[in-house]
Each structure stands twice: as C-alpha cells, then as structure tokens.
Design a protein around this motif. Structure first.
Motif, PDB file in Angstrom:
ATOM      1  N   ARG A 192     -18.724  -7.026   8.658  1.00 57.28           N
ATOM      2  CA  ARG A 192     -18.159  -6.704   7.354  1.00 57.28           C
ATOM      3  C   ARG A 192     -17.459  -5.359   7.451  1.00 57.28           C
ATOM      4  NH1 ARG A 192     -20.062  -4.356   2.131  1.00 57.28           N
ATOM      5  NH2 ARG A 192     -18.637  -5.226   0.618  1.00 57.28           N
ATOM      6  N   ILE A 193     -16.266  -5.276   6.891  1.00 56.39           N
ATOM      7  CA  ILE A 193     -15.522  -4.029   6.819  1.00 56.39           C
ATOM      8  C   ILE A 193     -15.331  -3.704   5.342  1.00 56.39           C
ATOM      9  CG2 ILE A 193     -13.367  -2.853   7.394  1.00 56.39           C
ATOM     10  CD1 ILE A 193     -13.068  -4.809   9.732  1.00 56.39           C
ATOM     11  N   GLU A 194     -15.635  -2.478   4.971  1.00 52.02           N
ATOM     12  CA  GLU A 194     -15.474  -2.069   3.577  1.00 52.02           C
ATOM     13  C   GLU A 194     -14.015  -2.167   3.180  1.00 52.02           C
ATOM     14  OE1 GLU A 194     -17.642  -1.155   1.197  1.00 52.02           O
ATOM     15  OE2 GLU A 194     -19.319  -1.603   2.519  1.00 52.02           O
ATOM     16  N   PRO A 195     -13.714  -2.660   1.991  1.00 53.97           N
ATOM     17  CA  PRO A 195     -12.312  -2.811   1.574  1.00 53.97           C
ATOM     18  C   PRO A 195     -11.547  -1.485   1.523  1.00 53.97           C
ATOM     19  CG  PRO A 195     -13.772  -3.986   0.076  1.00 53.97           C
ATOM     20  CD  PRO A 195     -14.639  -3.241   1.034  1.00 53.97           C
ATOM     21  N   VAL A 196     -12.247  -0.387   1.304  1.00 51.32           N
ATOM     22  CA  VAL A 196     -11.594   0.926   1.250  1.00 51.32           C
ATOM     23  C   VAL A 196     -11.016   1.298   2.620  1.00 51.32           C
ATOM     24  CG1 VAL A 196     -12.008   3.369   0.785  1.00 51.32           C
ATOM     25  CG2 VAL A 196     -13.164   1.632  -0.573  1.00 51.32           C
ATOM     26  N   LEU A 197     -11.681   0.865   3.680  1.00 51.86           N
ATOM     27  CA  LEU A 197     -11.254   1.225   5.029  1.00 51.86           C
ATOM     28  C   LEU A 197     -10.087   0.381   5.542  1.00 51.86           C
ATOM     29  CD1 LEU A 197     -14.768   1.667   6.642  1.00 51.86           C
ATOM     30  CD2 LEU A 197     -13.251   3.451   5.795  1.00 51.86           C
ATOM     31  N   LEU A 198      -9.794  -0.734   4.902  1.00 53.93           N
ATOM     32  CA  LEU A 198      -8.711  -1.605   5.346  1.00 53.93           C
ATOM     33  C   LEU A 198      -7.360  -0.983   5.006  1.00 53.93           C
ATOM     34  CD1 LEU A 198     -10.095  -5.077   4.263  1.00 53.93           C
ATOM     35  CD2 LEU A 198      -9.908  -4.200   6.573  1.00 53.93           C
ATOM     36  N   PRO A 199      -6.361  -1.128   5.891  1.00 55.39           N
ATOM     37  CA  PRO A 199      -5.026  -0.609   5.569  1.00 55.39           C
ATOM     38  C   PRO A 199      -4.393  -1.446   4.464  1.00 55.39           C
ATOM     39  CG  PRO A 199      -4.990  -1.794   7.638  1.00 55.39           C
ATOM     40  CD  PRO A 199      -6.421  -1.713   7.213  1.00 55.39           C
ATOM     41  N   LYS A 200      -3.645  -0.786   3.619  1.00 52.70           N
ATOM     42  CA  LYS A 200      -2.997  -1.497   2.525  1.00 52.70           C
ATOM     43  C   LYS A 200      -1.819  -2.290   3.076  1.00 52.70           C
ATOM     44  CE  LYS A 200      -4.424   1.810  -0.889  1.00 52.70           C
ATOM     45  NZ  LYS A 200      -4.036   2.755  -1.931  1.00 52.70           N
ATOM     46  N   GLY A 201      -1.601  -3.464   2.486  1.00 51.87           N
ATOM     47  CA  GLY A 201      -0.524  -4.342   2.948  1.00 51.87           C
ATOM     48  C   GLY A 201       0.841  -3.832   2.529  1.00 51.87           C
ATOM     49  N   LYS A 202       1.902  -4.328   3.207  1.00 50.27           N
ATOM     50  CA  LYS A 202       3.267  -3.909   2.913  1.00 50.27           C
ATOM     51  C   LYS A 202       3.713  -4.394   1.533  1.00 50.27           C
ATOM     52  CE  LYS A 202       4.718  -3.725   7.703  1.00 50.27           C
ATOM     53  NZ  LYS A 202       5.593  -4.279   8.725  1.00 50.27           N
ATOM     54  N   GLY A 203       3.256  -5.539   1.129  1.00 48.22           N
ATOM     55  CA  GLY A 203       3.642  -6.094  -0.169  1.00 48.22           C
ATOM     56  C   GLY A 203       3.143  -5.225  -1.307  1.00 48.22           C
ATOM     57  N   LYS A 204       1.999  -4.611  -1.178  1.00 54.37           N
ATOM     58  CA  LYS A 204       1.449  -3.762  -2.238  1.00 54.37           C
ATOM     59  C   LYS A 204       2.215  -2.439  -2.325  1.00 54.37           C
ATOM     60  CE  LYS A 204      -3.240  -5.601  -2.037  1.00 54.37           C
ATOM     61  NZ  LYS A 204      -4.638  -5.316  -1.774  1.00 54.37           N
ATOM     62  N   LYS A 205       2.642  -1.880  -1.180  1.00 53.24           N
ATOM     63  CA  LYS A 205       3.357  -0.599  -1.178  1.00 53.24           C
ATOM     64  C   LYS A 205       4.723  -0.746  -1.838  1.00 53.24           C
ATOM     65  CE  LYS A 205       1.251   1.638   2.782  1.00 53.24           C
ATOM     66  NZ  LYS A 205       1.462   2.187   4.130  1.00 53.24           N
ATOM     67  N   ALA A 206       5.399  -1.855  -1.589  1.00 53.98           N
ATOM     68  CA  ALA A 206       6.735  -2.060  -2.148  1.00 53.98           C
ATOM     69  C   ALA A 206       6.660  -2.266  -3.660  1.00 53.98           C
ATOM     70  CB  ALA A 206       7.404  -3.251  -1.478  1.00 53.98           C
ATOM     71  N   ALA A 207       5.624  -2.911  -4.144  1.00 56.92           N
ATOM     72  CA  ALA A 207       5.515  -3.195  -5.576  1.00 56.92           C
ATOM     73  C   ALA A 207       5.084  -1.975  -6.347  1.00 56.92           C
ATOM     74  CB  ALA A 207       4.544  -4.355  -5.795  1.00 56.92           C
ATOM     75  N   ALA A 208       4.232  -1.135  -5.770  1.00 56.15           N
ATOM     76  CA  ALA A 208       3.706   0.019  -6.491  1.00 56.15           C
ATOM     77  C   ALA A 208       4.767   1.078  -6.812  1.00 56.15           C
ATOM     78  CB  ALA A 208       2.561   0.630  -5.691  1.00 56.15           C
ATOM     79  N   PRO A 209       5.662   1.490  -5.877  1.00 53.14           N
ATOM     80  CA  PRO A 209       6.667   2.487  -6.238  1.00 53.14           C
ATOM     81  C   PRO A 209       7.674   1.972  -7.256  1.00 53.14           C
ATOM     82  CG  PRO A 209       6.410   2.376  -3.866  1.00 53.14           C
ATOM     83  CD  PRO A 209       5.624   1.262  -4.458  1.00 53.14           C
ATOM     84  N   ALA A 210       7.979   0.681  -7.259  1.00 55.34           N
ATOM     85  CA  ALA A 210       8.952   0.141  -8.207  1.00 55.34           C
ATOM     86  C   ALA A 210       8.419   0.298  -9.641  1.00 55.34           C
ATOM     87  CB  ALA A 210       9.236  -1.307  -7.899  1.00 55.34           C
ATOM     88  N   GLU A 211       7.137   0.115  -9.817  1.00 62.82           N
ATOM     89  CA  GLU A 211       6.553   0.240 -11.156  1.00 62.82           C
ATOM     90  C   GLU A 211       6.513   1.706 -11.596  1.00 62.82           C
ATOM     91  OE1 GLU A 211       2.753  -1.641 -11.010  1.00 62.82           O
ATOM     92  OE2 GLU A 211       3.573  -3.592 -10.548  1.00 62.82           O
ATOM     93  N   SER A 212       6.220   2.604 -10.675  1.00 64.52           N
ATOM     94  CA  SER A 212       6.107   4.019 -11.053  1.00 64.52           C
ATOM     95  C   SER A 212       7.469   4.674 -11.269  1.00 64.52           C
ATOM     96  CB  SER A 212       5.311   4.783  -9.995  1.00 64.52           C
ATOM     97  OG  SER A 212       6.033   4.764  -8.786  1.00 64.52           O
ATOM     98  N   GLN A 213       8.560   4.120 -10.729  1.00 61.37           N
ATOM     99  CA  GLN A 213       9.889   4.699 -10.845  1.00 61.37           C
ATOM    100  C   GLN A 213      10.561   4.383 -12.178  1.00 61.37           C
ATOM    101  OE1 GLN A 213      11.519   6.747  -8.749  1.00 61.37           O
ATOM    102  NE2 GLN A 213       9.759   6.815  -7.368  1.00 61.37           N
ATOM    103  N   GLU A 214      10.059   3.393 -12.878  1.00 61.21           N
ATOM    104  CA  GLU A 214      10.683   2.994 -14.127  1.00 61.21           C
ATOM    105  C   GLU A 214      10.496   4.087 -15.179  1.00 61.21           C
ATOM    106  OE1 GLU A 214       9.376  -0.805 -15.386  1.00 61.21           O
ATOM    107  OE2 GLU A 214       9.723  -1.703 -13.431  1.00 61.21           O
ATOM    108  N   TYR A 215      11.573   4.319 -16.012  1.00 64.31           N
ATOM    109  CA  TYR A 215      11.521   5.336 -17.060  1.00 64.31           C
ATOM    110  C   TYR A 215      11.475   4.732 -18.425  1.00 64.31           C
ATOM    111  CZ  TYR A 215      12.659   8.548 -13.354  1.00 64.31           C
ATOM    112  OH  TYR A 215      12.647   9.278 -12.207  1.00 64.31           O
TER     113      TYR A 215
END
Length: 142
Positions: free
Chosen positions: A119-142
C-alpha cells in the motif's frame, strides 16, 4: 430361553449389530472431509455447554470446511498470480486481506511470515498530468 439365543441385554446388542452391518462415520454420512467425531469430542471436552445436540458438530464441521475451502481457493489463486506452485503464508495473507468478508473476520490476526499488504499512501503518489492542466485553468479565470 437360551435356545432362542437373545435373552438378556447382550443378546439383543449382538443381534442388532449383525443386522446393522458396516458402521458409517458421521463425516461420510454428511459427505464432509473434516472429522465430525473429532469436532464433537472437542465440543464436549471444551465444556461450552452441558449438552450438545447430534447435529451441532455436523453443522460446525461443515462451516469450518466451507471456510477452509474458500481460503485455500483464494490463496491458490494468489499463488498462481505470483507464478508459484505451492501455497505459502504470504499467499494466505494476501487471500485474507483481498477478500472483504475474510478480511472482516480474520483481519486482526497475525500470520507468521505473511508480510504486509502492499500500500502506498495517496499523498506520496505523484499527481497526474491531467490534474495539473485542469487546476491552473480554473485558477486563472477572473
């Protein structure tokens, strides 16, 4: 009286055994592989109750046999997945913890040489590329 051969208790018993024929064990009658007589003896010696019915050891034996078969089947498939021909403690450990019902019943036991569940803790897993691309698009909106 003696000419009839069967006067007294001994005569009746001897006649009854001749009629009955060969003795059949309770395990064979119930079509079980585990010994019903041994379970009955252990129930009596364990003093779980003053009296034990005739069907109680048969039922308990059938439950134990079912659980054993289930565990061996799952452990065998775990051994087969790891390309092994023998079932070891590790395979039993994997079988118990991968099955929900067995894990609930036997989850707190310790199996010698069983190892730990991978078992590997979910915190230790690297985040996927799909999540990184979606997260900045949401934060950039004004």
């Amino acid at each position: 009286m003696s000419s009839k051969g069967g006067s007294g208790k001994g005569g009746k018993k001897a006649a009854a055994t001749k009629i009955r024929g060969k003795a059949i064990s309770r395990s064979k009658r119930a079509e079980l592989q585990m010994p019903v007589g041994r379970i009955a003896r252990l129930l009596k010696r364990g003093r779980y109750s003053k009296r034990i019915g005739l069907s109680a050891p048969v039922f308990l034996t059938s439950v134990l046999e079912y659980l054993t078969c289930e565990l061996i089947e799952l452990a065998g498939s775990a051994a087969k997945d790891l390309k092994k021909t023998r079932i070891g403690p590790r395979h039993i450990q994997l079988a118990i913890h991968n099955d929900d019902e067995l894990s609930q019943m036997l989850g707190s036991i310790t199996i010698s040489s069983g190892g730990v569940m991978p078992r590997i803790e979910p915190v230790l897993l690297p985040k996927g590329k799909g999540k990184k691309a979606a997260a900045p698009a949401e934060s950039q909106e004004y």
